[in-house]
Design a protein around this motif. Structure first.
Motif, PDB file in Angstrom:
ATOM      1  N   GLY A 205       0.819  -1.204   0.000  1.00 30.66           N
ATOM      2  CA  GLY A 205       0.000   0.000   0.000  1.00 30.66           C
ATOM      3  C   GLY A 205       0.855   1.258   0.000  1.00 30.66           C
ATOM      4  O   GLY A 205       2.045   1.227  -0.356  1.00 30.66           O
ATOM      5  N   VAL A 206       0.243   2.360   0.420  1.00 25.31           N
ATOM      6  CA  VAL A 206       0.914   3.652   0.328  1.00 25.31           C
ATOM      7  C   VAL A 206       2.217   3.647   1.146  1.00 25.31           C
ATOM      8  O   VAL A 206       2.299   3.028   2.202  1.00 25.31           O
ATOM      9  CB  VAL A 206      -0.050   4.764   0.804  1.00 25.31           C
ATOM     10  CG1 VAL A 206      -0.342   4.663   2.292  1.00 25.31           C
ATOM     11  CG2 VAL A 206       0.470   6.147   0.438  1.00 25.31           C
ATOM     12  N   TYR A 207       3.254   4.321   0.598  1.00 27.17           N
ATOM     13  CA  TYR A 207       4.535   4.396   1.318  1.00 27.17           C
ATOM     14  C   TYR A 207       5.247   5.690   0.959  1.00 27.17           C
ATOM     15  O   TYR A 207       4.914   6.338  -0.035  1.00 27.17           O
ATOM     16  CB  TYR A 207       5.420   3.191   0.979  1.00 27.17           C
ATOM     17  CG  TYR A 207       5.977   3.187  -0.432  1.00 27.17           C
ATOM     18  CD1 TYR A 207       5.212   2.728  -1.503  1.00 27.17           C
ATOM     19  CD2 TYR A 207       7.264   3.655  -0.705  1.00 27.17           C
ATOM     20  CE1 TYR A 207       5.711   2.733  -2.794  1.00 27.17           C
ATOM     21  CE2 TYR A 207       7.771   3.664  -2.000  1.00 27.17           C
ATOM     22  CZ  TYR A 207       6.987   3.197  -3.042  1.00 27.17           C
ATOM     23  OH  TYR A 207       7.486   3.210  -4.326  1.00 27.17           O
ATOM     24  N   ARG A 208       6.213   6.066   1.790  1.00 30.28           N
ATOM     25  CA  ARG A 208       7.034   7.238   1.484  1.00 30.28           C
ATOM     26  C   ARG A 208       8.283   6.801   0.736  1.00 30.28           C
ATOM     27  O   ARG A 208       8.945   5.844   1.119  1.00 30.28           O
ATOM     28  CB  ARG A 208       7.424   7.964   2.779  1.00 30.28           C
ATOM     29  CG  ARG A 208       6.316   8.859   3.296  1.00 30.28           C
ATOM     30  CD  ARG A 208       6.662   9.428   4.650  1.00 30.28           C
ATOM     31  NE  ARG A 208       7.780  10.385   4.585  1.00 30.28           N
ATOM     32  CZ  ARG A 208       8.358  10.898   5.666  1.00 30.28           C
ATOM     33  NH1 ARG A 208       7.931  10.567   6.879  1.00 30.28           N
ATOM     34  NH2 ARG A 208       9.357  11.747   5.536  1.00 30.28           N
ATOM     35  N   TRP A 209       8.596   7.538  -0.335  1.00 31.84           N
ATOM     36  CA  TRP A 209       9.812   7.244  -1.097  1.00 31.84           C
ATOM     37  C   TRP A 209      10.925   8.101  -0.502  1.00 31.84           C
ATOM     38  O   TRP A 209      11.146   9.239  -0.917  1.00 31.84           O
ATOM     39  CB  TRP A 209       9.594   7.535  -2.580  1.00 31.84           C
ATOM     40  CG  TRP A 209      10.742   7.087  -3.439  1.00 31.84           C
ATOM     41  CD1 TRP A 209      11.747   6.241  -3.092  1.00 31.84           C
ATOM     42  CD2 TRP A 209      10.991   7.478  -4.787  1.00 31.84           C
ATOM     43  NE1 TRP A 209      12.613   6.065  -4.137  1.00 31.84           N
ATOM     44  CE2 TRP A 209      12.180   6.808  -5.188  1.00 31.84           C
ATOM     45  CE3 TRP A 209      10.336   8.304  -5.702  1.00 31.84           C
ATOM     46  CZ2 TRP A 209      12.718   6.965  -6.469  1.00 31.84           C
ATOM     47  CZ3 TRP A 209      10.871   8.455  -6.963  1.00 31.84           C
ATOM     48  CH2 TRP A 209      12.053   7.791  -7.352  1.00 31.84           C
ATOM     49  N   ARG A 210      11.606   7.506   0.472  1.00 35.18           N
ATOM     50  CA  ARG A 210      12.567   8.274   1.276  1.00 35.18           C
ATOM     51  C   ARG A 210      13.766   8.737   0.448  1.00 35.18           C
ATOM     52  O   ARG A 210      14.281   9.834   0.666  1.00 35.18           O
ATOM     53  CB  ARG A 210      13.074   7.420   2.446  1.00 35.18           C
ATOM     54  CG  ARG A 210      11.952   6.816   3.292  1.00 35.18           C
ATOM     55  CD  ARG A 210      11.649   7.659   4.491  1.00 35.18           C
ATOM     56  NE  ARG A 210      10.564   7.050   5.267  1.00 35.18           N
ATOM     57  CZ  ARG A 210      10.059   7.577   6.356  1.00 35.18           C
ATOM     58  NH1 ARG A 210      10.528   8.722   6.820  1.00 35.18           N
ATOM     59  NH2 ARG A 210       9.079   6.990   7.000  1.00 35.18           N
ATOM     60  N   GLU A 211      14.276   7.893  -0.471  1.00 36.51           N
ATOM     61  CA  GLU A 211      15.443   8.283  -1.262  1.00 36.51           C
ATOM     62  C   GLU A 211      15.140   9.538  -2.080  1.00 36.51           C
ATOM     63  O   GLU A 211      15.978  10.432  -2.207  1.00 36.51           O
ATOM     64  CB  GLU A 211      15.867   7.141  -2.204  1.00 36.51           C
ATOM     65  CG  GLU A 211      16.398   5.898  -1.500  1.00 36.51           C
ATOM     66  CD  GLU A 211      15.286   4.926  -1.108  1.00 36.51           C
ATOM     67  OE1 GLU A 211      14.097   5.298  -1.215  1.00 36.51           O
ATOM     68  OE2 GLU A 211      15.615   3.813  -0.686  1.00 36.51           O
ATOM     69  N   SER A 224      17.508  15.707 -10.059  1.00 33.15           N
ATOM     70  CA  SER A 224      18.086  15.073  -8.873  1.00 33.15           C
ATOM     71  C   SER A 224      17.526  13.669  -8.655  1.00 33.15           C
ATOM     72  O   SER A 224      18.030  12.918  -7.821  1.00 33.15           O
ATOM     73  CB  SER A 224      17.886  15.948  -7.640  1.00 33.15           C
ATOM     74  OG  SER A 224      16.526  16.117  -7.403  1.00 33.15           O
ATOM     75  N   LEU A 225      16.492  13.290  -9.411  1.00 35.60           N
ATOM     76  CA  LEU A 225      15.934  11.928  -9.287  1.00 35.60           C
ATOM     77  C   LEU A 225      16.575  10.960 -10.286  1.00 35.60           C
ATOM     78  O   LEU A 225      16.363   9.754 -10.202  1.00 35.60           O
ATOM     79  CB  LEU A 225      14.424  11.955  -9.509  1.00 35.60           C
ATOM     80  CG  LEU A 225      13.614  12.825  -8.536  1.00 35.60           C
ATOM     81  CD1 LEU A 225      12.181  12.954  -9.022  1.00 35.60           C
ATOM     82  CD2 LEU A 225      13.651  12.236  -7.138  1.00 35.60           C
ATOM     83  N   ASN A 226      17.360  11.511 -11.217  1.00 35.77           N
ATOM     84  CA  ASN A 226      17.863  10.681 -12.333  1.00 35.77           C
ATOM     85  C   ASN A 226      18.593   9.427 -11.879  1.00 35.77           C
ATOM     86  O   ASN A 226      18.435   8.364 -12.459  1.00 35.77           O
ATOM     87  CB  ASN A 226      18.809  11.508 -13.219  1.00 35.77           C
ATOM     88  CG  ASN A 226      18.017  12.421 -14.139  1.00 35.77           C
ATOM     89  OD1 ASN A 226      16.815  12.227 -14.322  1.00 35.77           O
ATOM     90  ND2 ASN A 226      18.677  13.425 -14.688  1.00 35.77           N
ATOM     91  N   ASP A 227      19.411   9.561 -10.855  1.00 35.52           N
ATOM     92  CA  ASP A 227      20.270   8.437 -10.465  1.00 35.52           C
ATOM     93  C   ASP A 227      19.584   7.446  -9.527  1.00 35.52           C
ATOM     94  O   ASP A 227      20.175   6.433  -9.158  1.00 35.52           O
ATOM     95  CB  ASP A 227      21.550   8.963  -9.799  1.00 35.52           C
ATOM     96  CG  ASP A 227      22.392   9.763 -10.789  1.00 35.52           C
ATOM     97  OD1 ASP A 227      22.244   9.512 -12.005  1.00 35.52           O
ATOM     98  OD2 ASP A 227      23.152  10.637 -10.344  1.00 35.52           O
ATOM     99  N   LEU A 228      18.367   7.743  -9.125  1.00 41.08           N
ATOM    100  CA  LEU A 228      17.691   6.833  -8.187  1.00 41.08           C
ATOM    101  C   LEU A 228      17.137   5.625  -8.939  1.00 41.08           C
ATOM    102  O   LEU A 228      16.646   5.737 -10.063  1.00 41.08           O
ATOM    103  CB  LEU A 228      16.551   7.551  -7.470  1.00 41.08           C
ATOM    104  CG  LEU A 228      16.945   8.764  -6.622  1.00 41.08           C
ATOM    105  CD1 LEU A 228      15.725   9.302  -5.884  1.00 41.08           C
ATOM    106  CD2 LEU A 228      18.044   8.406  -5.631  1.00 41.08           C
ATOM    107  N   LEU A 229      17.221   4.485  -8.284  1.00 42.81           N
ATOM    108  CA  LEU A 229      16.743   3.242  -8.881  1.00 42.81           C
ATOM    109  C   LEU A 229      15.507   2.768  -8.104  1.00 42.81           C
ATOM    110  O   LEU A 229      15.550   2.711  -6.875  1.00 42.81           O
ATOM    111  CB  LEU A 229      17.864   2.202  -8.776  1.00 42.81           C
ATOM    112  CG  LEU A 229      17.785   1.001  -9.693  1.00 42.81           C
ATOM    113  CD1 LEU A 229      17.882   1.442 -11.158  1.00 42.81           C
ATOM    114  CD2 LEU A 229      18.909   0.033  -9.355  1.00 42.81           C
ATOM    115  N   VAL A 230      14.420   2.467  -8.811  1.00 43.11           N
ATOM    116  CA  VAL A 230      13.232   1.918  -8.150  1.00 43.11           C
ATOM    117  C   VAL A 230      13.136   0.448  -8.520  1.00 43.11           C
ATOM    118  O   VAL A 230      12.993   0.100  -9.691  1.00 43.11           O
ATOM    119  CB  VAL A 230      11.945   2.659  -8.587  1.00 43.11           C
ATOM    120  CG1 VAL A 230      10.744   2.149  -7.810  1.00 43.11           C
ATOM    121  CG2 VAL A 230      12.104   4.165  -8.412  1.00 43.11           C
TER     122      VAL A 230
END
Lengths: 262, 161
Positions: A205-211, A224-230
């Protein structure tokens, strides 16, 4: 649908008395529960409707600048209120369809905590406080996984208190038949803190994307989100979207939220 | 069984219903007002759209007892007092805004709801407001055209597709 005894109390205290029966179930606007009962996935012996309780409806500005929304307030009434901040207006305007928005309530949506519902993202992102007849619960403690919340038996959401972010945005990648979110991202930008809540995507369910919060706190820009991996692990995968696709959408929709925050 | 009473199309009505009786069942089976249709019975299609206290709702997703003491408007109350079609119904007729007609009562009620707050909606606003009304003949083009015409907008350059 199995039959039940219908009760329509006019006050919160009457509603609490009506809930003493073990098999009693609260009914908000009914836009989820009634279809669920038709499928016999729920069969309460008593249904306690909250729609006649005037003290649970309405929107007001508090002295500290926060906004309180009564648990029985419909999505249409939230969408039409000029005091509400932009992300929450966008969210309320795009739930279901016009007829659903005239019945569905914020309290019902939060209490149900559907993993693809919109309101949980707004509550978690803004750090809202859910106020029940017993206590105040911070959104960070309220959502406990798919269809699970901190609510106990016989507890009613009377209102929700939203801190007002200086910038906000809700970006919903919509499932066009159900109008639920395949992925929905709520961004709240307070002066010292950015909070990102993701709905529709995760099995929990709902969560915070801390990174993303850390990256955006350092530099509030899409780049600034470019390098983040989901990672797709833990993401919902179904006929509408695979877990890989949902993971991809989390970043895409968060970027759109940054771009459109107002 | 509990009693329910309401005003439907300006007339007081009453009856006995079960808790589980849906508002659309009360309207169709007790009041014999069968213009309000049941298309999907899953809150998706909007064929059962009516107004309760002036607000658009899906009558298949509301219990009759929830409408106790309220004012209900259905398609049967939409015609002019002399029995002629009202301006929305007439526009649907003039612009072929219906094919099989099953979705039409809900479309007309949704349109009436839209035009109450937005007297000159754009095509985008019309399509957005009809999100919860499904036409399985897929005749949306002429439904949208009819609503533009009903709101007094020029549709002479829109092709009759």
């Amino acid at each position: 649908m199995y039959n039940f005894e219908f009760k329509q109390p006019k006050t919160v205290s009457e509603a609490l008395s009506a809930l003493v029966n073990d098999e009693a179930q609260l009914l908000g606007g009914g836009q989820t529960l009634i279809p669920t009962m038709k499928q016999r996935l729920a069969s309460p012996s008593t249904l306690v409707s909250l729609t006649a309780i005037e003290e649970m409806k309405g929107i007001c500005l508090n002295d500290d600048g926060s906004i309180s929304i009564g648990g029985g307030t419909t999505h249409a009434d939230v969408a039409a209120n000029s005091n509400i901040f932009s992300g929450l207006i966008t969210l309320a305007k795009n739930i279901g369809d016009a007829a659903v928005r005239n019945r569905g309530t914020i309290g019902g949506s939060l209490a149900n905590n559907d993993p693809a519902a919109c309101y949980p993202a707004a509550a978690l992102s803004t750090g809202a406080v859910i106020i029940t007849n017993n206590r105040e619960i911070s959104a960070d403690d309220f959502f406990r996984g798919m269809f699970e919340t901190a609510l106990e038996e016989g507890e009613i959401i009377l209102s929700v208190r939203f801190p007002v972010p200086s910038l906000s945005s809700y970006q919903k990648f919509i499932q066009p038949a159900s109008r639920f979110a395949i992925v929905g991202v709520f961004l709240s930008n307070f002066e010292n803190e950015i909070r990102i809540a993701i709905t529709g995507a995760a099995e929990e369910g709902v969560y915070r994307w801390r990174e993303a919060e850390v990256a955006l706190n350092a530099n509030f820009s899409e780049g600034s989100l470019n390098d983040l991996l989901v990672e797709p692990e833990g993401m919902i995968g179904d006929i509408h979207a695979s877990s890989e696709y949902r993971a991809h959408l989390v970043k895409v929709m968060t970027k759109r939220a940054v771009k459109n925050a107002s | 069984m509990p009693d329910v009473k309401m005003i439907v199309n300006g007339k007081p009505v009453s009856g006995s219903v079960e808790g589980r009786t849906l508002l659309v069942e009360f309207i169709r089976n007790n009041l014999h007002l069968t213009g309000t249709h049941v298309g999907c019975d899953t809150s998706q299609c909007g064929a059962c759209a009516i107004h309760v206290d002036g607000k658009l709702v899906k009558a298949c997703t509301m219990f009759a007892l929830e409408a106790n003491n309220r004012e209900v408007a259905t398609i049967e109350g939409q015609a002019n007092n002399d029995g002629s079609l009202n301006f929305i119904q007439q526009a649907f007729k003039d612009h072929h805004g219906l094919q099989c007609g099953f979705c039409t009562p809900g479309m007309v009620m949704a349109t009436a709801d839209l035009l109450k707050t937005n007297s000159k909606p754009t095509e985008h606003e019309i399509r957005d407001h009809l999100e919860g009304n499904i036409c399985r003949c897929t005749g949306y083009h002429n439904i949208v055209k009819a609503i533009l015409a009903a709101s007094g907008q020029d549709v002479s350059r829109i092709a009759a597709e």
